[in-house]
Design an enzyme around this catalytic site. Structure first.
Site, short mmCIF file in Angstrom:
data_model
loop_
_atom_site.label_atom_id
_atom_site.label_comp_id
_atom_site.label_asym_id
_atom_site.label_seq_id
_atom_site.Cartn_x
_atom_site.Cartn_y
_atom_site.Cartn_z
CB CYS A 122 -47.09 28.23 1.22
SG CYS A 122 -45.78 27.21 1.92
CB CYS A 145 -47.71 22.67 3.66
SG CYS A 145 -46.32 23.81 3.67
CB SER A 171 -0.97 -0.04 1.17
OG SER A 171 -0.30 0.40 2.31
CB CYS A 177 -47.16 23.07 -0.16
SG CYS A 177 -48.16 24.41 0.50
CE LYS A 188 -4.33 6.12 -2.90
NZ LYS A 188 -5.46 5.22 -2.96
CD GLU A 228 1.42 6.84 -11.24
OE1 GLU A 228 1.22 5.79 -10.63
OE2 GLU A 228 2.18 6.91 -12.22
S1 IVH Z 1 1.11 2.65 -6.41
C1 IVH Z 1 4.16 0.57 -4.14
N1 IVH Z 1 -0.27 4.27 -7.90
O1 IVH Z 1 -3.89 2.92 -3.96
C2 IVH Z 1 3.00 1.43 -4.39
N2 IVH Z 1 -1.44 2.97 -6.28
O2 IVH Z 1 -2.74 2.69 -1.16
C3 IVH Z 1 1.80 0.66 -4.77
N3 IVH Z 1 -3.86 3.34 -6.28
O3 IVH Z 1 -3.69 -0.53 -3.57
C4 IVH Z 1 0.65 1.47 -5.22
N4 IVH Z 1 -3.89 4.80 -7.92
O4 IVH Z 1 -5.22 0.36 -5.39
C5 IVH Z 1 -0.31 3.37 -6.91
N5 IVH Z 1 -1.37 5.74 -9.32
C6 IVH Z 1 -1.41 4.83 -8.34
C7 IVH Z 1 -2.62 4.45 -7.72
C8 IVH Z 1 -2.58 3.52 -6.69
C9 IVH Z 1 -4.62 4.12 -7.05
C10 IVH Z 1 -4.38 2.49 -5.20
C11 IVH Z 1 -4.01 1.04 -5.33
C12 IVH Z 1 -3.26 0.68 -4.09
C13 IVH Z 1 -3.60 1.80 -3.17
C14 IVH Z 1 -2.38 2.09 -2.33
#
Ligand code: IVH
Length: 677
Positions: free
Chosen positions: A439, A414, A87, A432, A121, A119
């Site tokens: 009103c 009402c 994560s 109403c 998320k 990039e």
């Molecule tokens: S990199 C080693 N890049 O976020 C790093 N994760 O909290 C591994 N996610 O489980 C993750 N966009 O589902 C990475 N551009 C992105 C992402 C991304 C979404 C999610 C992914 C991961 C979670 C990590």
């Protein structure tokens, strides 16, 4: 022709069809640049299907026909990840990000700005795709990071995931990592289908993507329009890992794997924060949900030097937006009365922070919606607030429903004026029956509409002031605003002479208005801004509109019988005629010739705006088009005259190209506006 050559030529044709279909599929799903109309794709696809039925021995796992899903599985097999799926740590503030950049700099013992790949998320599910010799052999969910579930059959239905990499020399083994998600438009369509079928709707695109991917029956997944964006790599064997993360993503792109176009390489914390701000302003116009952005140290060598802390890399951080959804409790459900008398059930919530603001109320839209979503008093609910949108209750959390949760009962009277509430049989909205005069809620709502920014635009006349004016009987109709004096106003709560004078000045300024604004301000049911504009343009003067009969009103573009009846009903009501007279007597006026003086060279032309234009905001572009007589519509059809496309233009642009509708950029639009061709 003997049987053998028939087989051979069919085999060649099959080969050709697969290459064609893969090429068009790649253009459509990966590059987002369709090359042929859907119907032509379908024809080629059907031909391939039929040839494969004739020659089952020629079917290969990577044929485009093999994306439709197969027999249901008894359960998902477990998959051990070669390289764990980690994560990522979160940051929320500028300080968090500067601290991250500082730690990276210290870790690398580097004084200059570090280079980062930025990039998005994506708000979906992490997936590992295993390619052996260029062929997709396995796809697994993240699971707990070391063990996931084998969802290969489902993943094969996703068109933005190549079944075979586009290269002559594929790596021996390559684990591509990325996110499976559902685009907002596909999510809306899916929920519409669920509604039509009387099935439960999904709370958000993420849940819909998760639900679709975790289907044991991949034929269901095949109908769910999932997407994929790659953002990382696991095991790699038989190829050189690129030097940088950005080069890895470029490589993916060459291999035919979808990567998101929204990415950048920047330097230092300032570069990171600029990317965050840029994306933040465009977030709502993206085709999919994101919950933040991700920064990764770009050089792979530096990534390796930094290494990992427990379950997350030191070289990456997610910069999250404040959550747009939160869970809270419904304390009560009661109703609000709108300016047209519409009764809206509202959930009163235990205060919760959503999207950076504290929310205590959320709309439930109407009675049917409460029933459909089955929201009860006492429920735990998911609340959403995206951008400036009013907070809404998305769904309740079944596991947390208390046994004494109470159903909401629609009141019969009402709550403001006591008049009966009526819900016409074929309508979703109950109202109403008290009307404007009885009103106070409707009166307040109507008055607030009259003064609102897009109507008469009277600054300083806010909700609290209008409330006081109505409650004290000082204002009943909009005409009463123009009778207010300095002393009356300054004696009101929270008003001083200065603020009272400001309101009077704003009232004076508002007297010079335009006909479309005036018509809109009247608050005629079904007459929104755009109909008000059309009416003004069509009739040119208010007097012409006031004497128009049904037939003449029906001749106005986009005005149907319901709207026409509403307009006639309003204009023939003596009280409304008196109101209009009083407003004019108070000095409200507009330049009637202005309506006619406008250029009309775009009359009858329909425009669709998509994406972000470099300079013009969407409503500015719309205003310019309308001023020239054109119309702006929300969806592209054969009747669309032009599509105006900016950055991040999505499916509308694709549709335009498919239908052969001319596409303009901002510059071309401005030219068209200036030169009546
Ligand atoms: S990199 C080693 N890049 O976020 C790093 N994760 O909290 C591994 N996610 O489980 C993750 N966009 O589902 C990475 N551009 C992105 C992402 C991304 C979404 C999610 C992914 C991961 C979670 C990590």
């Amino acid at each position: 022709m003997n049987a053998a050559t028939g087989h051979e030529s069919d085999s060649a044709r099959i080969q050709w069809l697969r290459e064609e279909l893969n090429r068009h599929g790649h253009a459509y799903y990966v590059l987002d640049q369709p090359t042929i109309p859907d119907a032509e794709y379908d024809t080629l696809f059907t031909e391939l299907q039929q040839l494969e039925i004739k020659h089952p021995d020629l079917i290969t796992a990577d044929s485009p026909t093999q994306r439709v899903g197969g027999a249901p599985l008894p359960e998902f097999a477990q998959v051990q990840h070669d390289v764990p799926m980690l994560s990522i740590n979160n940051g929320f503030s500028e300080d968090d990000i500067r601290a991250f950049d500082r730690r990276v700099g210290e870790g690398l013992d580097q004084s200059g700005d570090v280079e980062y790949a930025c990039e998005l998320k994506f708000d979906g599910l992490a997936i590992n795709l295993r390619y052996i010799d260029g062929v997709l052999v396995q796809a697994a969910t993240r699971g707990d990071g070391s063990t996931g579930e084998d969802v290969t059959a489902n993943i094969r239905t996703i068109h933005s995931i190549p079944l075979r990499l586009r290269t002559e020399h594929p790596p021996k083994i390559m684990d591509v990592r990325g996110e499976v998600l559902m685009f907002k438009a596909d999510f809306a369509r899916l929920n519409q289908r669920q509604r039509d079928a009387g099935l439960k709707e999904f709370a958000n695109p993420r849940n819909a993507a998760a639900g679709s991917l975790r289907q044991l029956d991949s034929r269901i997944t095949a109908q769910r329009s999932l997407r994929f964006f790659a953002y990382g790599i696991g095991h790699l064997d038989g190829a050189e890992l690129p030097d940088t993360h950005s080069a890895l993503l470029d490589w993916y792109s060459e291999l035919g794997i979808a990567v998101c176009a929204e990415r950048a390489v920047v330097r230092g914390a300032d570069g990171l924060l600029k990317f965050f701000t840029d994306i933040g302003t465009r977030r709502a116009s993206l085709a999919y949900d994101i919950d933040g952005v991700v920064y990764k140290v770009n050089r792979v060598q530096q990534q390796q030097a930094l290494g990992f802390v427990s379950r997350a890399p030191r070289f990456a951080v997610a910069h999250k937006f404040p959550a747009e959804e939160a869970t809270t409790t419904v304390l009560d459900i009661n109703v609000q009365v709108g300016r047209t008398g519409a009764i809206t059930p509202v959930a009163r919530l235990a205060p919760v922070s959503v999207g950076g603001v504290t929310v205590t109320n959320a709309t439930l839209h109407n009675e049917d919606e409460v029933r459909r979503k089955d929201i009860r008093i006492g429920d735990s609910v998911i609340v959403r607030r995206a951008g400036d949108v009013i907070p809404e209750v998305v769904a309740f959390v079944p596991e947390r429903r208390p046994p004494d949760a109470r159903e909401f009962l629609m009141p019969t009277a009402c709550p403001v004026c006591g008049s009966v509430i009526i819900r016409p049989e074929d309508e979703a909205v109950a109202r109403c029956s008290g009307g404007w005069l009885k009103c106070a809620a409707q009166r307040k709502g109507g008055l607030l509409h009259f003064v609102s920014r897009r109507a008469m635009d009277i600054e300083g006349l806010g909700e609290q002031l209008v409330e006081q004016l109505v409650d004290r009987g000082l204002v009943t109709t909009p005409a009463d605003f123009y009778k207010l004096g300095l002393i009356t106003l300054s004696e009101l709560e929270r008003m001083a002479e200065k603020s009272a004078q400001n309101v009077l000045d704003a009232l004076t300024v508002s007297k010079s208005t335009t006909l479309p604004r005036f018509i809109y301000a009247l608050g005629i049911r079904h007459v929104g801004e755009s109909t008000a504009k059309t009416l003004a343009r069509h009739f040119g003067t208010l007097d012409a509109l006031m004497v128009a009969n049904e037939e003449e009103i029906l001749a106005v573009e986009d005005v149907g019988p319901v709207v026409a009846q509403s307009i006639l009903g309003f204009l023939h009501d003596p009280l409304n005629r008196e109101l209009i007279e009083q407003l004019r007597a108070a000095g409200v006026h507009w330049d009637e010739s202005a309506v006619e003086r406008q250029s009309h060279h775009l009359n009858g032309k329909t425009f669709v705006l998509t994406g972000t234009l470099p300079n013009l905001k969407r409503d500015e572009a719309q205003a310019l088009i309308e001023a020239a007589g054109g119309k702006v519509s929300g969806s592209v059809s054969k009747k669309t005259s032009y599509v105006v496309a900016g950055e991040e233009a999505g499916s509308k642009l694709a549709k335009a190209e498919e239908l052969g509708v001319p596409v303009l950029d901002e510059e071309a639009l401005l030219q068209l506006l200036e030169n009546p061709a």
